[in-house]
Design an enzyme around this catalytic site. Sequence first.
Site, PDB file in Angstrom:
ATOM      1  N   VAL A 142       1.007  -1.174  -0.060  1.00 41.03           N
ATOM      2  CA  VAL A 142       0.069   0.048   0.067  1.00 41.03           C
ATOM      3  C   VAL A 142       0.827   1.309  -0.163  1.00 41.03           C
ATOM      4  O   VAL A 142       0.728   2.277  -0.775  1.00 41.03           O
ATOM      5  CB  VAL A 142      -0.857   0.068   1.272  1.00 41.03           C
ATOM      6  CG1 VAL A 142      -1.702   1.274   1.364  1.00 41.03           C
ATOM      7  CG2 VAL A 142      -1.884  -0.985   1.208  1.00 41.03           C
ATOM      8  N   ALA A 143       1.825   1.380   0.689  1.00 40.07           N
ATOM      9  CA  ALA A 143       2.816   2.451   1.062  1.00 40.07           C
ATOM     10  C   ALA A 143       3.562   3.037  -0.357  1.00 40.07           C
ATOM     11  O   ALA A 143       3.441   4.000  -0.565  1.00 40.07           O
ATOM     12  CB  ALA A 143       3.827   2.172   2.251  1.00 40.07           C
ATOM     13  N   GLU A 189      -1.040   6.442  -4.352  1.00 41.55           N
ATOM     14  CA  GLU A 189      -2.312   6.493  -4.502  1.00 41.55           C
ATOM     15  C   GLU A 189      -2.855   8.140  -4.804  1.00 41.55           C
ATOM     16  O   GLU A 189      -3.755   8.389  -5.491  1.00 41.55           O
ATOM     17  CB  GLU A 189      -3.131   5.674  -3.716  1.00 41.55           C
ATOM     18  CG  GLU A 189      -3.249   6.340  -2.407  1.00 41.55           C
ATOM     19  CD  GLU A 189      -1.891   6.021  -1.522  1.00 41.55           C
ATOM     20  OE1 GLU A 189      -1.168   5.250  -2.025  1.00 41.55           O
ATOM     21  OE2 GLU A 189      -1.952   6.439  -0.242  1.00 41.55           O
ATOM     22  N   ASP A 236       2.749  12.225   3.569  1.00 40.90           N
ATOM     23  CA  ASP A 236       2.835  12.631   2.414  1.00 40.90           C
ATOM     24  C   ASP A 236       1.805  13.338   1.552  1.00 40.90           C
ATOM     25  O   ASP A 236       2.017  13.986   0.851  1.00 40.90           O
ATOM     26  CB  ASP A 236       3.535  11.411   1.774  1.00 40.90           C
ATOM     27  CG  ASP A 236       4.727  11.039   2.465  1.00 40.90           C
ATOM     28  OD1 ASP A 236       5.506  11.890   3.058  1.00 40.90           O
ATOM     29  OD2 ASP A 236       5.034   9.882   2.564  1.00 40.90           O
ATOM     30  N   ASP A 286      -2.040  34.700 -35.415  1.00 44.53           N
ATOM     31  CA  ASP A 286      -2.568  35.899 -36.306  1.00 44.53           C
ATOM     32  C   ASP A 286      -2.008  36.883 -35.968  1.00 44.53           C
ATOM     33  O   ASP A 286      -1.762  37.637 -34.932  1.00 44.53           O
ATOM     34  CB  ASP A 286      -4.233  35.943 -36.002  1.00 44.53           C
ATOM     35  CG  ASP A 286      -4.934  34.626 -36.774  1.00 44.53           C
ATOM     36  OD1 ASP A 286      -4.487  34.022 -37.550  1.00 44.53           O
ATOM     37  OD2 ASP A 286      -6.206  34.530 -36.488  1.00 44.53           O
ATOM     38  N   ASN A 294       2.532   7.271   4.837  1.00 43.34           N
ATOM     39  CA  ASN A 294       1.906   7.351   3.543  1.00 43.34           C
ATOM     40  C   ASN A 294       0.945   8.291   3.405  1.00 43.34           C
ATOM     41  O   ASN A 294       0.769   9.177   2.462  1.00 43.34           O
ATOM     42  CB  ASN A 294       1.599   5.839   2.783  1.00 43.34           C
ATOM     43  CG  ASN A 294       1.787   5.997   1.524  1.00 43.34           C
ATOM     44  OD1 ASN A 294       2.858   6.658   0.917  1.00 43.34           O
ATOM     45  ND2 ASN A 294       0.926   5.283   0.775  1.00 43.34           N
TER      46      ASN A 294
HETATM   47  P1  ATP Z   1      -4.976  38.256 -39.898  1.00 44.37           P
HETATM   48  O1  ATP Z   1      -5.010  36.973 -40.488  1.00 44.37           O
HETATM   49  O2  ATP Z   1      -3.645  38.999 -40.012  1.00 44.37           O
HETATM   50  O3  ATP Z   1      -5.670  38.417 -38.189  1.00 44.37           O
HETATM   51  P2  ATP Z   1      -7.177  39.116 -40.920  1.00 44.37           P
HETATM   52  O4  ATP Z   1      -7.847  37.918 -40.574  1.00 44.37           O
HETATM   53  O5  ATP Z   1      -8.219  40.482 -40.672  1.00 44.37           O
HETATM   54  O6  ATP Z   1      -5.923  39.245 -40.504  1.00 44.37           O
HETATM   55  P3  ATP Z   1      -8.474  38.717 -43.353  1.00 44.37           P
HETATM   56  O7  ATP Z   1      -9.828  39.044 -42.737  1.00 44.37           O
HETATM   57  O8  ATP Z   1      -8.215  37.581 -44.164  1.00 44.37           O
HETATM   58  O9  ATP Z   1      -7.152  38.939 -42.490  1.00 44.37           O
HETATM   59  O10 ATP Z   1      -8.145  40.130 -44.309  1.00 44.37           O
HETATM   60  C1  ATP Z   1      -7.170  40.033 -45.321  1.00 44.37           C
HETATM   61  C2  ATP Z   1      -7.577  41.006 -46.383  1.00 44.37           C
HETATM   62  O11 ATP Z   1      -8.884  41.053 -46.810  1.00 44.37           O
HETATM   63  C3  ATP Z   1      -7.233  42.325 -45.998  1.00 44.37           C
HETATM   64  O12 ATP Z   1      -5.718  42.592 -46.286  1.00 44.37           O
HETATM   65  C4  ATP Z   1      -8.079  43.352 -46.746  1.00 44.37           C
HETATM   66  O13 ATP Z   1      -7.439  43.404 -47.879  1.00 44.37           O
HETATM   67  C5  ATP Z   1      -9.228  42.316 -47.054  1.00 44.37           C
HETATM   68  N1  ATP Z   1     -10.388  42.598 -45.937  1.00 44.37           N
HETATM   69  C6  ATP Z   1     -10.348  42.712 -44.759  1.00 44.37           C
HETATM   70  N2  ATP Z   1     -11.548  42.768 -44.343  1.00 44.37           N
HETATM   71  C7  ATP Z   1     -12.382  43.303 -45.258  1.00 44.37           C
HETATM   72  C8  ATP Z   1     -13.696  43.687 -45.286  1.00 44.37           C
HETATM   73  N3  ATP Z   1     -14.421  43.918 -44.238  1.00 44.37           N
HETATM   74  N4  ATP Z   1     -14.238  44.078 -46.373  1.00 44.37           N
HETATM   75  C9  ATP Z   1     -13.359  43.670 -47.611  1.00 44.37           C
HETATM   76  N5  ATP Z   1     -12.144  43.391 -47.564  1.00 44.37           N
HETATM   77  C10 ATP Z   1     -11.619  43.338 -46.287  1.00 44.37           C
END
Ligand code: ATP
Length: 879
Positions: free
Chosen positions: A285-286, A290, A704, A332, A700
Amino acid sequence: MTHATRSGSDICRDYQVDPEQGLSKSQVSQQRADAGTNELAAVPPPPLWRKIIRQLTDITSIILLIATGIAAYLAITGDSSWLKAFVIGAIIVLNVTITLFQEHHAEKALAALQDLHVPTVTVIRDGTKTTLPAPELVPGDIVLLTAGNSIPADGRLLSAHNLTVDEAILTGESEAISKQTDTLDAEPDSIGDSLNLVFSGTAVTQGNGSFVVTATGMTTELGKIAGLLNQTQKQKTLLQQRLDQLALRLTTVALIAGVLIFILDFFLYQGNLADSLLIGVSLAVAAVPETLPVIVTLALTHGVSKMAKRRAIIRRMTAVETIGNVNVIASDKTGTLTQNKMTITHFWQPEQPIQKIDALSELSSAQQQAFTYMGLATNAEINEDGEAHGDATELAIIHLLEKYDLQRSDLEQDYPRLAENPFDSTKKTMATLHETPDGHYVVIVKGALDRIQLAQRPEKTSAIHDEFAASALRILGIAYREFTTKPELDWEQIEQDLALVGLIGLIDPPRPEVPAAIAKAHAAGIKPVMITGDHLATAKAIASDIGILRSGDQAISGVELRQLSDHDLKTNIADYSVFARVSPEDKLRIISAWQANGATIAMTGDGVNDAPALKAADVGIAMGITGTDVSKNAADMILTDDNFATILDAVEEGRTVYHNILKAIEFLVGVNFAQILLMLFSVSFGWGAILIAEQLLLINVLADGLPGFYIGHEPGDPDNMKHPPVSKNRSLFADGLGWRLALRAFVFTILVGGVYYLGRFVIADGSRLQGMTMAFLVLAIGSVIDVYAIKSHQMLQWRTLKHNRPLNISVAISITLVLLITLIPFLQQGFGLVNLTATAWWITIPAIFGSLICLEITKYFRLRREQSTPQAAAEYDLD
Ligand code: ATP
């Protein structure tokens, strides 16, 4: 007749709700009183008796029960007193109570965590758009949906633009269903056929729309099967799996040792059957650790709540440990590395010079047209209360328009919107179709320049684009095409042959904490990587500013990435620090390339398409503020502040948890080994068992178990983030743990054996009890105070001695109990102990500190060695 065969307006009439206005406050309270909150009932936890049974059926309790049985049998046959059976029985009760108490603690901590992440929904109430927690939704509410939303209740669609919904959770069908608002002629056969209905728990994968809520909480389709969903499996962490293996091995060793001791004691030493049997059993056991699994769970839950305080919410327990050992953090850009506060700073139109927005006061007619089109192809809005709805890029447009007194609603009155092709990060554009004031039609497309199908590219467009990008600006192009008659709604067709009206450059400054966090990651041997939907040049400029792209690092675009074979990507993956214009599929390839190299990778994601990558990464991280519900549901961890620096905080906590678990192993298993070695040694020396069953068990369970629980509360060592991460395949016993365990077992054997010898043969003339009492005290108290040498990698100091209060209290309780048992006559007798002579105390007290001192001395030499061979500045390195 169900909701599918009735029109949306009919259903709104049932709830006396106007789709434009939503419910009023009084209607909401009325509905709330009738329908309750929009929540699924939680499954009640198992009753106490079931938990007790589970505890009593684990291996330790079973062995202990057998021991009690033997003791009781021997008491009946008169070979032993009832006291023994009673004491072992009491130890079982104590063990089960401590474990249940700690388990309860861990469960409560976990339950509290679930409340930290409450999804929100956008509804129309009293005529305004508001965001509220999903549980507050009531039947009759008008809910707005966009891509990435998790649908919060069942309802009938009122509008749907390109709306597709993933209903796999209810139907098992992984293909997303395209939804529409038309009333069905016949009752649908199944959920999958209910094209104008939406269901709680499903997710919008594309487009947008709105619906009127018809069922909430347990009355939804999801509620009806909620019992099934609650039975999610608990996954074990890598460390927990290894510990299971370790525990299995130790149990085997323990059982063999138990049998061996029994044989030696009974046959060689001619001990009495009762005692020999009990010693064999108690040693078994010790030696079984557990309490270790509960201690690990406690260390993990403690880590979870500390991470929550630092704004990282853990959704899967395993992530606590894994995040501490990541080699790569792929993040991102927008909102995580940058502030997601976009401002339009530059504007350019063909044949015009670049305009700095600050310097632009009056709009020319060409600029007026560009701004109007920009506003028309935008969905963001700022409501009457000043509440902003929409993404940061679009809000920047709204702010710009405001500066020139342009309102989206006014623009839309002049150019009514007829249709929309919503933005998604795969196509990177958004398009809208409008009727113009002169009765014509115009399609407006805004988005990434390389995704806009221009009839011809005006001169200098590319040069201007690159100039903006090199200054770390995000770039949007705005283009249009006019039609004299209303075009057929085939977006692919009408989004071609466009004319460019302008380019805007948006600045999104890095978060102030990020450069320091990146430096911290490098120092901790972690490679930070930027993944972005933005253009390569923009991404590179920002990545260099914040320290992600360093000399020798490379940046690659999604297009180039797709040309690399899996093999080449795997070979070169460590060279890339920036991935631009990537698609969600690219993210998956990046993850597998790293994993194929044996790396542990954390990846962030916010969009609906990021869910597979979040699941594939070792730690999927979603954004609490800007993330879609879908990404949050797929993630292991959610950042409540969307901040990259928070990931590093979580890594730090994760490393602390990992180290604390290793410390708990060292603390507990070391004593188990010591007990085995000691007993084998003493029995083969012909001294018989140095300690009897009750004493072994008490050491134990009490000595502990108690302090062990609080090792998980130790704060991290200051140099936690200066070492590279621990590789996945690294043995638990690496870094000298195995040696330290052996040393401790050896030191205790010598110390305890030594005091026993002195007590029995020098002080007491051959009588066992004096030696046994001394041995008990040295092992019981000595092994408890060892915790101070084990809990920190640094030398023991007054400061570190103080900083873990629960640990100190539990050490004090353990020592007090051991002393009470040694000193109070009644208890003394029950545990086979006697009063010590003064000489015996003089020998025992210093011996108690023997192991602690040895451990500190070895630590001193280890630290000196580490100082003389400083770790090569922890650079990213696999294995
Ligand atoms: P990250 O990936 O860096 O977080 P994100 O997710 O915002 O950025 P996306 O959303 O894919 O990136 O945007 C990429 C491209 O899409 C931008 O560079 C821009 O040109 C275009 N974009 C972003 N938002 C819009 C929108 N609301 N309407 C139209 N085009 C857009």
